[in-house]
Each structure stands twice: as structure tokens, then as C-alpha cells.
Design a protein around this motif. Structure first.
Motif, PDB file in Angstrom:
ATOM      1  N   THR A  63      -6.021  -0.998  -5.008  1.00 53.13           N
ATOM      2  CA  THR A  63      -5.268  -0.876  -3.767  1.00 53.13           C
ATOM      3  C   THR A  63      -6.203  -0.828  -2.565  1.00 53.13           C
ATOM      4  OG1 THR A  63      -3.624   0.402  -5.019  1.00 53.13           O
ATOM      5  CG2 THR A  63      -3.425   0.415  -2.625  1.00 53.13           C
ATOM      6  N   THR A 111       0.823  -1.206   0.000  1.00 49.61           N
ATOM      7  CA  THR A 111       0.000   0.000   0.000  1.00 49.61           C
ATOM      8  C   THR A 111       0.855   1.252   0.000  1.00 49.61           C
ATOM      9  OG1 THR A 111      -1.676  -1.226   1.254  1.00 49.61           O
ATOM     10  CG2 THR A 111      -1.879   1.179   1.182  1.00 49.61           C
ATOM     11  N   ILE A 170      -7.598  10.570  -2.911  1.00 50.54           N
ATOM     12  CA  ILE A 170      -6.963  10.686  -4.231  1.00 50.54           C
ATOM     13  C   ILE A 170      -7.975  10.431  -5.339  1.00 50.54           C
ATOM     14  CG2 ILE A 170      -5.227   9.657  -5.743  1.00 50.54           C
ATOM     15  CD1 ILE A 170      -3.498   9.188  -3.291  1.00 50.54           C
ATOM     16  N   LEU A 212      -4.338   4.882   5.423  1.00 47.52           N
ATOM     17  CA  LEU A 212      -3.893   4.803   4.033  1.00 47.52           C
ATOM     18  C   LEU A 212      -5.074   4.562   3.090  1.00 47.52           C
ATOM     19  CD1 LEU A 212      -0.608   2.715   4.402  1.00 47.52           C
ATOM     20  CD2 LEU A 212      -0.835   5.180   4.069  1.00 47.52           C
ATOM     21  N   VAL A 228      -6.645   7.883   2.526  1.00 49.52           N
ATOM     22  CA  VAL A 228      -5.862   8.675   1.572  1.00 49.52           C
ATOM     23  C   VAL A 228      -6.170   8.251   0.139  1.00 49.52           C
ATOM     24  CG1 VAL A 228      -3.519   9.196   0.801  1.00 49.52           C
ATOM     25  CG2 VAL A 228      -4.043   9.147   3.241  1.00 49.52           C
ATOM     26  N   LEU A 229      -6.300   6.966  -0.091  1.00 51.05           N
ATOM     27  CA  LEU A 229      -6.641   6.494  -1.440  1.00 51.05           C
ATOM     28  C   LEU A 229      -8.014   7.004  -1.873  1.00 51.05           C
ATOM     29  CD1 LEU A 229      -5.348   2.828  -1.149  1.00 51.05           C
ATOM     30  CD2 LEU A 229      -4.418   4.605  -2.636  1.00 51.05           C
ATOM     31  N   CYS A 240      -5.957   2.871  -7.750  1.00 51.34           N
ATOM     32  CA  CYS A 240      -6.431   3.216  -6.406  1.00 51.34           C
ATOM     33  C   CYS A 240      -7.533   2.270  -5.946  1.00 51.34           C
ATOM     34  CB  CYS A 240      -6.943   4.654  -6.391  1.00 51.34           C
ATOM     35  SG  CYS A 240      -5.662   5.914  -6.548  1.00 51.34           S
ATOM     36  N   LEU A 255       1.245   4.205  -3.109  1.00 50.49           N
ATOM     37  CA  LEU A 255       1.113   5.659  -2.992  1.00 50.49           C
ATOM     38  C   LEU A 255       2.320   6.369  -3.598  1.00 50.49           C
ATOM     39  CD1 LEU A 255      -0.364   6.010   0.608  1.00 50.49           C
ATOM     40  CD2 LEU A 255      -1.543   6.343  -1.568  1.00 50.49           C
TER      41      LEU A 255
END
Length: 602
Positions: free
Chosen positions: A417, A381, A458, A451, A454-455, A414, A385
Motif C-alpha cells: 500500500t 488507500t 502500523i 495516510l 499512518v501505514l 502495508c 486501512l
């Protein structure tokens, strides 16, 4: 002789009185005689390097011939660079000076008083520990920055308010929790978020440097504060003298009459003792150091608020755009690899654990299967990023078709992930079911969950634009730290392990006894002798501590209420074999339960 100025018409935009005829001899008076020329001394300008000075006529009006220069000396000399530390080097501004737009003006009186209040509260309250007192100290420091920003003409912007409220909210964690590790994380995050509130950065590099930028204002703030105090002492000696004498008289009266009333009434003495810090002579240097830290911190915050550094001016330019095939082919191959891996993981997520573990030779040791995969998925992961960041830097930027290609390829990466994140969290869940919950396991699970957030951000930036993405990621990190502290990880660890014990699993008392006072409510529900063995270390710490109310967290106060004056007594003498399980995962005698893992000693 006529004056040539009388023939030129006067401009229409500059009307003036009509010109008069010059008196006889005026023109001649304006023309210097040769004798005057010979006697006048011309202004000699310094000649530039490599250029000879112009010849000056002597008193007889003759111009001397220039001296003959040898041929070897007639060659042009190269321009010598300025020596380090020379005049030119001193005039060259540093990078920090260039991105700090203006120097702050005079320090406001309200800022000075707020800084002094911060220093005084730091010296009085912070020497006994960390608790609600940290929030009390932060309030005047925030007011010092506010007064300085208002005097400098800065307006309160929405994101500035968000960072300021977030920084103060993070300081609620020390007031609530006794565990040191989430408290430390919350304090560091509060300083970083507060620095962002003062700088107002927007870009990736600006957000990173802005969170540390408060340190760059320490040196300048000291001189700024010293000049402010000196100017006020020189300009209004009478008022400052009155304020100083009044404050000193009030302190003396409080000490004298407070001591008399305390000696006359025991109840008043108890109330006064709980409100006033107990300061001994031996703690003087430590208190002075804490006061200096508060003074410097508040001054640096005010100085930054008055003249913030424009860290966004240091933004990293995008890299050279790549061709579509060159850019997209490696990412498409990576997406295919993710898809194949997740197709196998889908079987595991849908419940096919038995088949997978039989084929992998792990039989019923599904916890080992989870442990062997979680850390790899966590690193996958993080690396993904990094790949996304590099891909955006070198993405093709030719037009709408290139933007569509970038969104499609990176959006797919993304999304895949995110499934990897879900698989990693599922593996950690299996791991916890087998070995129990520990501080390391709950920490890495929280990082993996962040995390995933965050994905998602994005992916949202690919649809709505990436203007707010850096600040959104920073805000999500601050919210994650705040939520992590508020849920009380030590309490969750104790609750989960006690629940597993009631479900028939063994329990690792030796690990649980090292938790903080936040775990007392869950550990107090254990039966004897497990309860005494788990709480003995915590109770000893509480009974030996005389921390005042302003340095006592809510978790510690609740633990005191639950345990009271309870003494484990002789029950703790039989704790050596308590809590050790006979399951295979509960290795390690002497109290090692399911939470023991030879690959994870925490």
C-alpha cells in the motif's frame, strides 16, 4: 438462676475488668414478663412483594388467623419492572456518570480568576477577527485547567504535556496565516488535541471520544462554577467586595485619565487607540456572546481537568478469532492483486509513460491519465486501512505462529500500500504539472501523504508493539495539520503557478485573484498587467479593513507592507482576457488558465 455469660471465657485480645457476680434478682430482671410482651409493639418491617406479613399477637396474647384468600388470588404475582422515572430508575447511573470516576471538589480561586480572564479577553479581542488574539485567549483557559487539575491531585504526565503543547502550537497558525481554510482546520484540531490533554485517553475509541469529550462537560461545569462563586461570596463577602470595588475604581481612573491624556497628545491617542479595542454600543450583544463562549469553554476545560471522563472504559472488545486459512486466504489474494497492479505501476514510475499512454489511447494527454488514476488510488488507500482494522479485529490469536502469520500478511499489505501511495502522489505531480496547483489538489495530496505516515506507524507497531499506536496516529494528524498551516498552502499555490508561467505555461489569473494575502509575495513578482489583475481583489480587501494588531495575522501584515497604498487604478479594467492560455488544458476563456479542469472546478 445463673448467667450463662459468666461461664464463657473472655477473649484474650479484649482484656477488661473481672466480671462481678450478679446481684440477686438480676437474672429475673433481664427476663421480660408476659405482660410486658403483650404490651410491647413489635417493629413491622415492610413485606416483600408476594410474601405475606407475619401475624402480630393482639393485647390478649392470641394470634389472629390469617384471612382466607380466594384460590384465584393465591397465585404468585410476577415482579413488576420499575416504571420509567421511578425511584429505581433515578438511582441507576448513566453511562457518562459511570465512566467519570469522581465529581470535582470545590473550584479553586485561581481557576475562577483564570476563567474570568478568559471571558473578558474573549469579549474584548475576538470580536475583531482571528489572529494572535486566539492564542492570547487560550493561555488563561489553559491555566484554569492546570489549576483545577492540580487542586484535584492530578499529576502532569508526558502525553498530557505533549497534547497541551500541541494544542497551543496549533493556534500559531491563525497568528501567521491569512488563509481561512488552514486556519479553521488548525482551530478545530487545537480544540480536539486540547480535549485529549484533559482526558488522557489511550485506546482507539478513547482517542476518538476524548477529542470530543470536552462537550460533555459543559452542563456540569456551569453548576460547578456557580456553586464556587456562591460559596466564596457567602464565606468571604468582605474580601470579594474589596476586590470588586478596587477593580471598579481602577477601571474608572483609567478611563477618565486615559481620555484626558489622549485629548492632550495625539501621539498618545494613537498608541492608546492601537492597544485598546474599539467597542461600539452596537457590538455589545456580539461581544457578550463571545465572552460567554470564552467563559463556558474555560469552565468546561477546568471541569474536565478536575474530573476527566474515562473514555477508555468503553473500549471495543476484539472480535472472535478466525482460523488461519479463513483469515489469511482473502488477504493473501489481496496482496497478489496489489503486487500485479504495482508491477505495472513500476514501469510507469521508472519513466515508461509514453508506452503506457500509447497503449491506453491517451497519446500525450498524460495529465488525463494522472487524473483518472489518482482518486481511485486514494480510495484504495483508505479502504486498505479499513481492511487492516477488520483483519486485526478477527486475527487468529492462538500463539507465536499466529502472531507471525498476522505480521507477515499485514506487513506485506502495508508495504504494498505504501507503493500505491507513492504511485498516487506521482500521479498528482503529473496532474499539477499539467493544470497547476489548486487548494483541492494540495489538500488531497497532503491527505495521501498522511495516510502513508499512518501505514508506516502500523508497520512499526507490528514490530515494536501497538500500545502507542492510537496516540501516535492522533499525534501525526495534529503534526500534519500544523505543518500544513505553517508551509502556507496559498503561498505555495501562487509560487507554483508563477513558476509554471515563467516556464512557458499559461496562468489562471481568475483563480489566483481569489487567494488570500499569503499569496501576495509570489503574485507581486508578476509583470503588468498580470500583477495588477492578480492583486486587485486582495488589495481592495486590505484597504477596506481596519483590523487591529491583535487580530491581524503575519501574512496580512506582510502583504500590507508589500502593497502599501498602491492602487491598481485603470490597469484592472483590462483583466478580462489576461491570463487565458491557448493550450488545450487551459480551457475556458475569460482568464481560465491551466488550473482549469472540467472534472475539478476548485
Amino acid at each position: 438462676m445463673s448467667d450463662h455469660r459468666s461461664e464463657s471465657p473472655r477473649p484474650e485480645h479484649a482484656p477488661g475488668p473481672p466480671e462481678q457476680a450478679d446481684p440477686p434478682g438480676a437474672a429475673e430482671a433481664r427476663t421480660p414478663e408476659p405482660a410486658q410482651v403483650r404490651m410491647s409493639k413489635p417493629v413491622r418491617m415492610p413485606a416483600q412483594s408476594g410474601t405475606p406479613e407475619p401475624a402480630v399477637p393482639d393485647e390478649r396474647g392470641t394470634v389472629p388467623e390469617p384471612p382466607k384468600v380466594p384460590a384465584h388470588a393465591q397465585r404468585a404475582h410476577p415482579q413488576q419492572p420499575p416504571a420509567p422515572g421511578g425511584p429505581t430508575a433515578e438511582r441507576t447511573p448513566s453511562e457518562l456518570t459511570r465512566i467519570r470516576p469522581t465529581e470535582p471538589g470545590g473550584i479553586p480561586a485561581a481557576t475562577l480568576w483564570s476563567v474570568l480572564a478568559t471571558a473578558l479577553l474573549s469579549a474584548l479581542l475576538l470580536g475583531d477577527g482571528i489572529g494572535p488574539n486566539l492564542l492570547v485567549v487560550a493561555v488563561p483557559a489553559a491555566l484554569a485547567a492546570y489549576f483545577a487539575a492540580r487542586a484535584a491531585g492530578r499529576r502532569l504526565r508526558p502525553w498530557t504535556a505533549v497534547w497541551a503543547v500541541g494544542g497551543l502550537s496549533l493556534l500559531i497558525v491563525p497568528a501567521l496565516r491569512d488563509a481561512g481554510w488552514p486556519v479553521f482546520l488548525a482551530i478545530v484540531s487545537a480544540v480536539a488535541v486540547g480535549s485529549l490533554a484533559l482526558h488522557g485517553s489511550r485506546g482507539w475509541l478513547g482517542i476518538f471520544l476524548g477529542s470530543l469529550g470536552l462537550l460533555t462537560s459543559v452542563a456540569g461545569s456551569l453548576g460547578w462554577g456557580a456553586h464556587g462563586v456562591r460559596d466564596r461570596m457567602a464565606g468571604s463577602r468582605g474580601r470579594w467586595g474589596v476586590a470588586f470595588r478596587s477593580t471598579a475604581a481602577a477601571v474608572v481612573l483609567l478611563i477618565v485619565f486615559g481620555a484626558l491624556f489622549a485629548s492632550a497628545d495625539a501621539a498618545f491617542a494613537d498608541v492608546l487607540g492601537s492597544l485598546i479595542p474599539d467597542i461600539s454600543v452596537g457590538e455589545g450583544p456580539w461581544r457578550l456572546f463571545l465572552g460567554a463562549i470564552g467563559l463556558v469553554g474555560a469552565l468546561a476545560a477546568a471541569y474536565t481537568a478536575a474530573a476527566p471522563v474515562g473514555w477508555d472504559a468503553l473500549a471495543v472488545p476484539p472480535g472472535p478469532a478466525r482460523g488461519r486459512l479463513e483469515w489469511a486466504l482473502p488477504l493473501i489474494v489481496l496482496n497478489l492483486l496489489f503486487a500485479v497492479f504495482l508491477a505495472i505501476q513500476l514501469t510507469v514510475l521508472l519513466g515508461g509513460y509514453g508506452k503506457v499512454m500509447t497503449e491506453s489511447g491517451l497519446s500525450d494527454q498524460y495529465a488525463q491519465y494522472a487524473r483518472e488514476g489518482f482518486w481511485q488510488l486514494l480510495w484504495a488507500t483508505l479502504l486498505t486501512l479499513g481492511v487492516i482494522a477488520l483483519a486485526l479485529r478477527w486475527a487468529p490469536r492462538g500463539g507465536a505462529r499466529d502472531r507471525t502469520l498476522v505480521r507477515a500478511v499485514l506487513g506485506t499489505l502495508c508495504l504494498l500500500t505504501l507503493v500505491v501511495v507513492a504511485s498516487a502522489l506521482r500521479r498528482m505531480d503529473l496532474y499539477v504539472d499539467a493544470y497547476g496547483l489548486t487548494r483541492l489538489r494540495i489538500s488531497v495530496a497532503a491527505v495521501e501523504l498522511w495516510l502513508g505516515v499512518v501505514l508506516v506507524l502500523i508497520m512499526a507497531a507490528g514490530v515494536f508493539g501497538a500500545k502507542l499506536l492510537p496516540r501516535a496516529v492522533a499525534a501525526s494528524a495534529a503534526l500534519g495539520v500544523l505543518a500544513f498551516g505553517l508551509v502556507s498552502p496559498d503561498a505555495l499555490i501562487a509560487e507554483q503557478n508563477v513558476h509554471r508561467y515563467r516556464q512557458g505555461h499559461s496562468i489562471d489569473i481568475q483563480y489566483l485573484r481569489g487567494l488570500s494575502a499569503d499569496a501576495v509575495p509570489a503574485l507581486d513578482t508578476l509583470s503588468e498587467p498580470l500583477r495588477s489583475c492578480a492583486l486587485e481583489e486582495i488589495q481592495r480587501t486590505l484597504r477596506n479593513s481596519d483590523t487591529p494588531w491583535y487580530a491581524t495575522s503575519w501574512g496580512e501584515a506582510r502583504a500590507r507592507d508589500i502593497l502599501g497604498d498602491w492602487d491598481p487604478g485603470a490597469l484592472v479594467r483590462n483583466c478580462r482576457g489576461v491570463g487565458s492560455g491557448d493550450e488545450e488544458s487551459g480551457r475556458g476563456g475569460g482568464g481560465g488558465g491551466d488550473s482549469y479542469d472540467p472534472y475539478d472546478p476548485y
